[in-house]
Enzyme design. Structure first.
Site, PDB file in Angstrom:
ATOM      1  N   GLU A 126     -10.657   6.261   4.865  1.00 48.74           N
ATOM      2  CA  GLU A 126     -10.851   5.542   6.224  1.00 48.74           C
ATOM      3  C   GLU A 126     -11.614   6.284   7.235  1.00 48.74           C
ATOM      4  O   GLU A 126     -12.420   5.687   7.817  1.00 48.74           O
ATOM      5  CB  GLU A 126      -9.646   5.115   6.422  1.00 48.74           C
ATOM      6  CG  GLU A 126      -9.054   4.069   5.227  1.00 48.74           C
ATOM      7  CD  GLU A 126      -7.201   3.958   5.614  1.00 48.74           C
ATOM      8  OE1 GLU A 126      -6.710   4.550   6.168  1.00 48.74           O
ATOM      9  OE2 GLU A 126      -7.061   3.181   4.530  1.00 48.74           O
ATOM     10  N   LYS A 184       0.859  -1.346  -0.066  1.00 47.43           N
ATOM     11  CA  LYS A 184      -0.082   0.097   0.101  1.00 47.43           C
ATOM     12  C   LYS A 184       0.791   1.226  -0.026  1.00 47.43           C
ATOM     13  O   LYS A 184       0.464   2.447  -0.490  1.00 47.43           O
ATOM     14  CB  LYS A 184      -0.813  -0.078   1.085  1.00 47.43           C
ATOM     15  CG  LYS A 184      -1.914   1.207   1.234  1.00 47.43           C
ATOM     16  CD  LYS A 184      -3.004   0.741   2.446  1.00 47.43           C
ATOM     17  CE  LYS A 184      -3.940   2.012   2.716  1.00 47.43           C
ATOM     18  NZ  LYS A 184      -4.762   1.735   3.727  1.00 47.43           N
TER      19      LYS A 184
END
Lengths: 601, 350
Positions: free
Chosen positions: A171, A70
């Site tokens: 998020e 990521k």
């Protein structure tokens, strides 16, 4: 519309969930874990291992075991973050022809979306197995600071895994959704996310169903694993002082220490003192040595104080950037397993002046929010409307390399904006339109998206020509930019489609590849099941033989044992046909044993 | 709106202009009126032209309020003049009925929509429920095995320690064991008994040494480069693993053999860090490094960020700023500026 799963695609761990009957269910993986390590291992047998299993072989296959991908997604090879990673990871990061950071494994180059795609594919399979239904759609979460390229790369990862990524959401937004924000209330929220390897703080403002990210900050190299390490170091020091033995070189001891440290850390979240007992951890000439230490919460907090302090400054910076005071924050949410430690809650309270919320499992809250967003799409959730917003501002470069924003971040999409520009020197005939995305005032600090030129402006004194620049962005993030000289009507335009660096053709090829690899996996799983079946049959048959076999004629006994022995050899075979033949043989043998038993009675 | 300062900076090609749109606006309004007038001429509309509107074509919903008020007034006036009260009452009634029909229609269509929605919902619920039932059944079957696993997981460390104790005692010679020799034998039997109980429940140890390394069952914590075993074979068991059927309760912690790396000169790599042929050398170096790391700190091998963290906290805070990848465009940004400069000069000269 079938179910839409919510995926938290983390740096160290992933979590999948789904909205079912009004409540969010966490989907466990094949091994029963509620989170799956974001690790992919490639073996020389062309297998792709994902999660715990990949982690277990990392030591023997470190160059081909990829993690923390990521950190690379949607980034250029020469980005500082990528450079930093290259120094620490055992796998090889290479530069793609377009400058992106790719990874070389076993003589093949993979793009980060492919690797994330492999992880997502496993998560998708687990969800399908859990729900007993095909899954096509997903919501995936990304850090709030991800730009459009990184978001597109994440989208492509989903596509490679055979998922239609309905939305990419932030998020912290997902965490806020899981806590039920966004229902006609206007609030400002701080999301403190201390995960396994990274720390993020985000300040959100929820206004008329729009989740605006006011600011973000963090530390990409601070996480829960550092906390464990502190306990391990402390135990090692303690043991060394006590027995004079250094456990650092004893791998088994370290493994036991690691487990004990993690357990102690978790226990100290609820009790003030815990006992760490590791008998026979080492031995020397004087006999076996044991660790039997008690760790108090105070001592633990002393050990990790500087780590906790390291998270305070980003919080203050985020507040400053959002131009808010701690009192302006209505609620603080804790995300990430490490936030279970009371010292975190206390520190957060000191910074923001209010008790943080942590009722929802901090490892799962982000994924749960994504599942709720999925519910909004399928119509299962009615009282929330989520508006798509631009993650980072779009604009262009002007005099002196300054960045002028045309569409500010958090603008709800679609959106069109026009501004008029002019020349800065006399008789200037060309202007360059350089389109960028970011929040910095200096152009080169932002992400360059594209550039084009408008030529043929009639000679005129500087400041006279009027050039209209229009930015139009749609809900898919596609930006149309046009520049028009008002006097001549001369126009130049271009379209910017967010791209992860993979062409549609490449993505299609990767989708097919991913599907075939799953097929292979399925075959392998079938083989394992067959083996287990054969093993069980053999065990039962042998048990029967030891219990009653002695009453059978000797020849019969020998024959049966011979057949069972042969079948046992087949257990090692990788040929599915051979194993199924053996299963049939053992089954018929078992019935012969039963018959013999009956006649014997 | 001019963001640029009036310093005579010759580097710029482009800046935000004053938003002087009023002039343009006025031009366009004038034009609009002219256009309208032209259209009127085409249609032969004069101030004397009368308009006739058929009532049947009349959509009340779209009539602006002020016209409605005007209309109502004329209706009342007319009613007063013509004195046809019955007629007006009929019209009123028709209007009322029409309104009612309209509202009922919209109600019906609303209900229809609702019905479709409900049907869809119930179908989905049924499907969900079926899946849920299947899952519950599956989970019920797994529960026993899981419980057993959980119990075993909790018990295994105790057994490990028992075995460690036995191992320690077993290493002693008979004189050292002395009078506890019998006692020791007894404990060995107890240990054996425990293993038998486990086996009775289907809990069996995982085969390790000599087997091919299989991450489904084994967890590699170290590599062995010296040894005669073929690569990827388990050379030593550090912790016994157990399984129940195909389900692993605890993975065996093992050492795995690795083919000794072909002795490639590391110096070559340093002397020749060119991108032309990095793969083989880099891989070799990486693996060597990995082996070293593994030799010391197991966990860092799998999660090296944690090692980094302590040293890099301070810089990392900066690195994590938004946007985090700012400097990755640094080079391009620089070029662009250059481009701008050259173009500007050209533009200026031409």
């Amino acid at each position: 519309m079938s179910k839409v799963i919510g995926i938290d695609l983390g740096t160290t761990n992933c979590c999948v969930s789904v909205l079912e009957g009004g409540t969010v269910q966490i989907i466990p993986n094949k091994e029963g874990g509620r989170t799956t390590p974001s690790v992919v291992g490639f073996t020389d047998k062309d297998e792709r291992l994902v999660g715990q299993i990949a982690k277990r072989q990392a030591v023997t296959n470190s160059a081909n075991t990829l993690y923390a991908v990521k950190r690379l997604i949607g980034r250029k090879f020469n980005a500082p973050e990528v450079e930093k990673m290259r120094q620490t990871v055992p796998f090889e990061i290479v530069e793609a022809p377009n400058g992106d950071a790719h990874i070389k494994v076993l003589d093949r180059v993979y793009s980060p979306p492919e690797i994330s795609g492999i992880v997502l594919q496993r998560l998708k399979l687990a969800a399908e197995e859990f729900l007993g239904d095909k899954i096509r759609e997903a919501i995936i979460t990304v850090p709030a600071y991800f730009d459009d390229m990184q978001r597109q790369a994440t989208r492509d990862a989903g596509k490679i895994a055979g998922l239609e990524v309905e939305r990419i959401i932030n998020e912290p937004t997902a965490a806020a959704l899981a806590y039920g924000f966004g229902k006609n209330t206007n609030e400002k929220i701080a999301v403190y996310d201390l995960g396994g390897g990274t720390f993020d703080i985000s300040i959100l403002e929820i206004k008329d169903s729009v989740f605006e990210v006011l600011s973000t900050s963090g530390n990409t190299f601070l996480g829960g694993e550092d906390f464990d390490q502190r306990i391990i170091d402390w135990l090692i020091e303690l043991f060394k002082a006590d027995c004079g033995i250094d456990l650092k070189s004893d791998r088994l001891a370290l493994q036991r220490l690691k487990e004990a440290a993690e357990r102690a850390k978790c226990e100290l979240s609820s009790v003030a003192e815990t006992n760490i007992s590791l008998p026979f951890i080492a031995a020397d000439a004087t006999g076996p040595k044991h660790i039997n230490a008690s760790l108090t919460r105070d001592k633990f907090e002393e050990l990790v104080q500087d780590l906790v302090d390291a998270s305070v400054e980003p919080c203050q910076k985020a507040l400053w950037d959002a131009k808010l005071k701690p009192n302006d924050i209505d609620k603080v949410i804790l995300v990430g397993g490490q936030t279970r430690s009371p010292i975190i809650a206390r520190t957060v309270k000191e910074v923001f002046g209010k008790d943080p919320s942590s009722e929802i499992n901090p490892d799962e809250v982000v994924s749960m929010g994504a599942a709720i967003q999925g519910g909004v799409l399928t119509g299962d959730v009615k009282d929330i409307v989520l508006v798509d917003v631009l993650p980072l501002s779009l604009g262009l470069e002007t005099r002196g390399g300054l960045f002028v924003k045309l569409i500010p971040r958090n603008s709800s999409l679609p959106k069109t904006e026009t501004k008029t520009f002019t020349t800065v020197v006399d008789n200037q005939q060309t202007v360059e339109i350089h389109i960028l995305q970011g929040e910095r005032e200096i152009s080169r600090e932002n992400r360059s998206l594209a550039k084009f030129e408008l030529v043929g402006i009639p000679p005129a004194p500087r400041g006279t020509p009027q050039i209209d620049v229009t930015f139009a962005i749609d809900t898919n993030g596609i930006v149309n930019v046009s520049a028009q000289d008002k006097m001549t009507g001369l126009e130049q335009a271009m379209q910017i489609t967010p791209s992860s660096g993979l062409s549609p053709g490449e993505i299609d090829r990767l989708i097919i590849e991913a599907e075939t690899s799953i097929e292979r996996d399925r075959e392998e799983r079938d083989l394992i099941n067959q083996r287990n079946q054969l093993e069980n049959l053999l065990r039962n048959a042998r048990k029967a033989m030891t219990e009653v076999g002695k009453t059978f004629p000797l020849e019969f006994q020998q024959e049966i044992n011979g057949i069972l022995g042969e079948a046992h050899e087949v257990l090692k075979s990788a040929d599915s046909n051979e194993i199924s033949r053996a299963i049939a043989t053992v089954e018929s043998t078992a019935s012969r044993i039963t018959e013999a038993m009956l006649t014997a009675v | 709106m001019d963001l640029t300062k009036e310093n005579d900076d010759k580097q710029i090609t482009f800046e935000l202009a004053d938003e002087d749109e009023s002039a343009e606006d006025s031009v366009s309004v004038d034009e609009f009126i002219r256009e309208l007038e032209a259209k009127e001429k085409d249609l032969h509309i004069t101030s004397e032209t009368t308009f006739i509107e058929l009532e049947s074509e009349f959509d009340e919903g779209e009539v602006p309020d002020f016209i409605k008020e005007e209309l109502d007034k004329t209706v009342i006036e007319r009613a007063g003049k013509v004195d046809t009260k019955g007629n007006t009452a009929d019209r009123e009634a028709i209007r009322k009925f029409e309104a009612e029909v309209k509202s009922l229609r919209s109600k019906v269509s609303g209900l229809e929509e609702e019905r479709v929605e409900l049907q869809k919902n119930s179908q989905r619920r049924t499907r969900d429920f079926e899946a849920y039932k299947a899952r519950t059944e599956r989970e019920r079957l797994e529960t026993f095995e899981k419980l057993l696993c959980n119990l075993a997981t909790e018990m295994l460390p105790v057994l490990d320690n028992l075995e460690r104790a036995l191992q320690f005692a077993a290493d002693k010679n008979d004189t050292e064991k002395g009078e506890i020799s019998q006692f020791f034998q007894g404990i060995v039997l107890v240990n054996q008994q425990v293993n038998e109980v486990l086996a009775g429940m289907g809990i069996v140890p995982i085969a390790t040494v000599g087997e091919v390394f299989d991450p489904h069952f084994h967890e590699a914590v170290a590599v062995d480069t010296d040894g005669d075993l073929p690569p990827n074979t388990v050379t030593a068991e550090l912790l016994k693993g157990f399984r129940i059927g195909g389900r692993v309760i605890r993975h065996s912690m093992v050492k795995v053999s690795k083919a000794a790396e072909p002795p490639k000169p590391v110096e070559t790599e340093e002397a020749e860090p060119s991108e032309t042929e990095p793969p083989a050398e880099a891989t070799t170096a990486d693996q060597d490094e990995a082996v070293d790391t593994a030799g010391q700190e197991t966990y860092e091998t799998s999660e090296p960020e944690s090692t980094e963290a302590k040293a890099d906290n301070a810089e990392a805070t900066d690195a994590a700023d938004v946007p985090p990848d700012d400097s990755e465009t640094e080079e391009t940004g620089f070029e662009i500026e250059r481009n701008g400069e050259t173009e500007m000069i050209e533009g200026g000269k031409v």
